[in-house]
Design a protein around this motif. Structure first.
Motif, PDB file in Angstrom:
ATOM      1  N   UNK A 142       0.841  -1.205   0.000  1.00  0.00           N
ATOM      2  CA  UNK A 142       0.000   0.000   0.000  1.00  0.00           C
ATOM      3  C   UNK A 142       0.872   1.249   0.000  1.00  0.00           C
ATOM      4  N   UNK A 143       1.952   1.239   0.784  1.00  0.00           N
ATOM      5  CA  UNK A 143       2.858   2.393   0.793  1.00  0.00           C
ATOM      6  C   UNK A 143       3.497   2.586  -0.576  1.00  0.00           C
ATOM      7  N   UNK A 144       3.860   1.469  -1.232  1.00  0.00           N
ATOM      8  CA  UNK A 144       4.443   1.574  -2.568  1.00  0.00           C
ATOM      9  C   UNK A 144       3.492   2.220  -3.556  1.00  0.00           C
ATOM     10  N   UNK A 145       2.224   1.807  -3.505  1.00  0.00           N
ATOM     11  CA  UNK A 145       1.240   2.394  -4.419  1.00  0.00           C
ATOM     12  C   UNK A 145       0.888   3.828  -4.028  1.00  0.00           C
ATOM     13  N   UNK A 146       0.711   4.071  -2.730  1.00  0.00           N
ATOM     14  CA  UNK A 146       0.342   5.414  -2.282  1.00  0.00           C
ATOM     15  C   UNK A 146       1.436   6.437  -2.559  1.00  0.00           C
ATOM     16  N   UNK A 147       2.671   5.969  -2.764  1.00  0.00           N
ATOM     17  CA  UNK A 147       3.745   6.906  -3.102  1.00  0.00           C
ATOM     18  C   UNK A 147       3.421   7.663  -4.381  1.00  0.00           C
ATOM     19  N   UNK A 148       2.553   7.077  -5.228  1.00  0.00           N
ATOM     20  CA  UNK A 148       2.190   7.734  -6.485  1.00  0.00           C
ATOM     21  C   UNK A 148       1.254   8.926  -6.286  1.00  0.00           C
ATOM     22  N   UNK A 149       0.666   9.074  -5.097  1.00  0.00           N
ATOM     23  CA  UNK A 149      -0.210  10.229  -4.887  1.00  0.00           C
ATOM     24  C   UNK A 149       0.594  11.510  -4.768  1.00  0.00           C
ATOM     25  N   UNK A 150       1.929  11.406  -4.673  1.00  0.00           N
ATOM     26  CA  UNK A 150       2.775  12.599  -4.680  1.00  0.00           C
ATOM     27  C   UNK A 150       2.953  13.173  -6.078  1.00  0.00           C
ATOM     28  N   UNK A 151       2.491  12.433  -7.094  1.00  0.00           N
ATOM     29  CA  UNK A 151       2.660  12.877  -8.481  1.00  0.00           C
ATOM     30  C   UNK A 151       1.842  14.135  -8.761  1.00  0.00           C
ATOM     31  N   UNK A 152       2.337  14.944  -9.682  1.00  0.00           N
ATOM     32  CA  UNK A 152       1.598  16.124 -10.130  1.00  0.00           C
ATOM     33  C   UNK A 152       0.564  15.772 -11.194  1.00  0.00           C
ATOM     34  N   UNK A 153       0.542  14.518 -11.625  1.00  0.00           N
ATOM     35  CA  UNK A 153      -0.377  14.090 -12.677  1.00  0.00           C
ATOM     36  C   UNK A 153      -1.555  13.349 -12.055  1.00  0.00           C
TER      37      UNK A 153
END
Length: 823
Positions: A347-358
């Protein structure tokens, strides 16, 4: 260290004490989430990525400032005509007659048509302003008259640019040309990208159906066709990939489970995970995009792993003649902790993508994380309860068991193969880890050179589809896709492709005497990526409007001449008066598309070479913008896509750093809390770092870039990779009693390794099948995800045991335990 076993025991007792109720509860929840399936919408194309982009915001400013209020949005259709000679009289009549039929159809909302044929006809008869009159002019002219008029018309570089590169002015021949039909259609987006629901889609598809009556080969091309194919490719990809993945996964699950009832329960659990996740999307109003096609395979990857571990661990107890209830209690007690660790890190690995500007990448990270949480609940609670309930019913009705031997059973061939890491750990752990360290550094350094791209071609089918796809039966056979072929044809055969341009958005006082001269000088000695004409950049701006109107109106020409100090056709004085006259003239609409009413903003549109790279175009655009004295910003579709490409790269790096940091912190804390040994968290992380380096190096070697979808792979690799190493490390922690390290490692890889092998084979095949997806970006994602899982499996079983041996010696857990076991 806390006594977590109290909570684990409660969970185990709840599952084994109420298996029927647990099963009923989960089916009720499935009905709740299933209600959201009907709310799912789709969002295809590249426009979803351009939101919140600074370059897109600048382009929006341009469109807002230079599009008159309440004006119906305009769009265009390109008619790509191919013939032995498109400049012959019959070929030009073909083009004009098709354009006339289009304009005669009110539902196609066509407002005007242009092209070489229309220009030639007006050269023959300057009074022929309508298509009907132009057709008459061509029909009544002799071949020699048509030839002479064509020579005169194509002397204009703008007309000649509509002809293919093989245009021969002497023989008056060319193999292809582009005709243009303009439309007024409400609701067209000004985004640099395209979506799957363009109002032009139906119009251009209908026009395509009208070309069959023409003698020439005429293809319809435009934003509507692109949008339509972007939308269709999602459905076709799903229809192609999902059945193939299901068949392959089902085949491997049959081998792994070897029992129809266990197989049925595993498949039902996978189905629940997908239904819950998609239902959540519908309830949360998250549109289904190309990126989210990868979510079901990811859920299958983790779900298959959890399912095989749960059933395999239960079987390990059952072969010892332990009764079903205590066997399941032991299984839940041990695996719930491992599942929790895997779920937390994934979950942490996937949630890291919420930092994206896209936004699409953020949605992907959120949906995948929620899906993994659902998978944890279903396989950690529902599947054990359903398995126990099924076994109780099996015993009650005397249903025989089939294959119930655990994978990797002691003494089996698989167990001996899996023990290679244990052997390395026994023989030379330190030397092996030095080799692994060097390999990681080299692969990681090589992988830093991986390319980054973003273009609409990433989301479109390739020009040539594999032959086997066309041999598939309906409904699996994909539709006919032509956009990529047409795009490549335009790029290969025309000096400039329609729409290839850079817009310079200028903000400043346009009344100042130097304003227009400054803009004029910016077009001198243009950079290499700009199309040149008489050693000047080919451009459209307020100066070209002034010059064109001056050529039509003598009085306005005299005004310009009086205020042109150096005689170059560009006024230097009284600019406000010139603007006032221009905006009060018949060309006011054209003028207002290049300068605002307050004379403080303007735009310059430079045509760029079709074969120029994205980097070259953007860099040259910024150079020209910087040369202007007034504030200027380079924008346009190419600049927006380059901005997105850079954002993708930064998102990949940021999500990688966040995922690594969060995962490391979580592992250190969880092993300290659960085992009182925080250093096991570091051990757990070592194989992940190795697999990441191997993955990055492989992407560069295979020529797979970081694009809109593969950019998420680094953080995903952490999430999925932890799945494998966490099972190994946690099983070892359970088996190790502080006295016999070698025996604990053998039991770990023999038991857990078997389930990991089944999971790896199933998920790499299931995800690898994305490689046959019609969209290139999905195929690349399937390949890199399958590689990620394979590397994670390999490093978990080969790198982790030697790492544990070195860890045991460095932390001095039990000096005697690290001695080689007697053989």
């Amino acid at each position: 260290m806390i006594d977590y076993e109290v909570y684990v025991d409660r969970l185990g007792e709840f599952v084994v004490g109420n298996p029927g109720r647990v099963v009923a509860l989960f089916f009720v929840l499935t009905l709740v989430f299933g209600a959201g399936l009907g709310n799912i919408s789709t969002d295809a194309g590249t426009s979803q990525f351009t939101e919140d982009s600074p370059a897109q915001e600048a382009l929006d400013d341009v469109n807002r400032e230079f599009t008159p209020a309440f004006e119906t949005s305009s769009g265009s259709t390109q008619l790509i005509q191919r013939d032995e000679n498109v400049l012959s009289k019959p070929a030009m009549l073909d083009m004009l007659r098709l354009q006339e039929r289009i304009l005669d159809r009110p539902d196609l909302r066509a407002t005007s048509a242009s092209g070489v044929a229309s220009t030639v006809a007006q050269t023959l008869d300057p009074s022929a302003t309508t298509l009907d009159e132009q057709i008459d002019a061509l029909e009544s002219a002799s071949p020699s008259e048509v030839r002479a008029a064509t020579k005169r018309a194509t002397a204009n570089p703008q007309v000649a640019s509509l002809l293919s590169d093989d245009f021969n002015r002497k023989s008056v021949t060319a193999s292809s040309t582009i005709g243009v039909v303009s439309h007024e259609v409400p609701g067209l987006s000004s985004s640099a990208g395209t979506s799957g629901t363009s109002p032009l889609s139906g119009i251009q598809e209908e026009i395509q159906s009208m070309t069959s009556v023409a003698d020439s080969d005429i293809r319809v091309f435009g934003r509507g066709i692109i949008s339509s194919e972007l939308g269709n490719v999602i459905a076709d990809s799903l229809l192609l990939v999902v059945p193939a993945a299901v068949l392959l996964i089902f085949g491997f699950l049959v081998i792994a489970y070897r029992d129809p009832i266990d197989l049925f329960l595993g498949v039902i659990s996978l189905g629940l995970a997908v239904i819950w996740t998609f239902g959540f999307m519908g309830l949360a109003d998250i549109a289904f995009s190309q990126m989210l096609i990868a979510v079901p395979p990811l859920l299958l990857a983790v779900g298959i792993d959890f399912g095989l571990h749960a059933v395999n661990r239960y079987r390990e107890e059952r072969v010892k003649d332990v009764a079903p209830v205590p066997s399941m209690r032991t299984t839940v007690k041990q695996l719930s902790v491992a599942f929790f660790i895997v779920t937390g890190t994934t979950v942490l690995g996937f949630l890291a993508n919420v930092t994206s500007d896209l936004a699409p990448i953020r949605d992907f990270g959120l949906v995948a994380a929620v899906g993994i949480l659902f998978t944890f609940l279903i396989f950690g609670v529902f599947l054990p309860a359903a398995k126990l309930y099924a076994d109780q019913l099996r015993a009650q009705y005397n249903v025989p068991e089939f294959g119930s031997t655990p994978l990797g059973n002691e003494g089996g061939l698989l167990a001996r193969v899996l023990s290679v890491g244990v052997v390395i750990g026994r023989k030379a752990p330190r030397a092996f880890l030095v080799v692994i360290l060097l390999t990681t550094v080299v692969a990681g350094a090589y992988g830093t050179g991986v390319d980054t791209t973003f273009s609409q071609e990433d989301f479109l089918p390739p020009e040539e589809q594999p032959a086997y796809l066309q041999d598939l039966p309906e409904p699996f056979k994909p539709g006919v896709y032509t956009v990529t072929k047409d795009l490549n044809y335009l790029e290969d055969n025309f000096e400039t492709t329609q729409g290839d341009s850079v817009t310079i958005y200028v903000e400043g006082e346009m009344r100042r005497d130097h304003a227009l001269e400054d803009m004029y000088r910016a077009g001198e000695s243009p950079p290499d990526s700009f199309v040149t004409e008489d050693r000047r950049a080919d451009s459209q701006n307020i100066i070209t409007v002034i010059q064109n109107y001056a050529a039509q109106d003598p009085e306005f020409a005299a005004l310009v001449d009086r205020n042109d100090a150096n005689g170059n056709g560009v006024p230097d004085d009284n600019l406000e008066t010139i603007y006032d006259e221009l905006l009060a003239s018949p060309v006011s609409g054209q003028a207002s598309s290049y300068i605002t009413d307050d004379y403080r903003k303007t735009r310059i549109v430079y045509t760029v070479e079709a074969d120029a790279s994205q980097d070259e175009i953007v860099a040259d655009g910024k150079v020209v913008a910087d040369e202007l004295r007034m504030g200027a910003t380079a924008t346009g579709s190419t600049v927006v896509f380059k901005d997105i490409s850079d954002t993708i790269f930064m998102s990949a790096i940021e999500s990688l750093v966040v995922a690594l940091a969060a995962t490391a912190l979580f592992l250190v804390l969880i092993y300290q809390v659960l085992e009182g040994k925080w250093t096991l968290g570091v051990v757990n992380l070592v194989p992940i770092v190795v697999s990441l380096a191997l993955l990055a190096g492989s992407m560069r070697y295979l020529g797979i870039p970081l694009n809109a979808l593969t950019a998420t792979i680094l953080s995903i690799a952490i999430g999925l990779g932890i799945d494998y190493s966490a099972h190994v490390v946690h099983r070892f922690a359970d088996e190790y009693n502080g006295t016999n390290l070698d025996e604990a490692l053998r039991l770990t890889v023999g038991g857990t390794g078997g389930a990991l092998t089944g999971s790896m084979l199933t998920t790499t095949t299931g995800l690898g099948v994305l490689a046959i997806a019609i969209t290139p970006v999905l195929g690349q994602f399937g390949v890199v995800t399958a590689l990620s899982i394979f590397y994670s499996y390999l490093t978990a079983l080969v790198v982790t045991p030697p790492t544990i041996v070195v860890w045991e010696r460095l932390t001095d857990q039990n000096p005697a335990a690290s001695e080689p076991a007697a053989t």
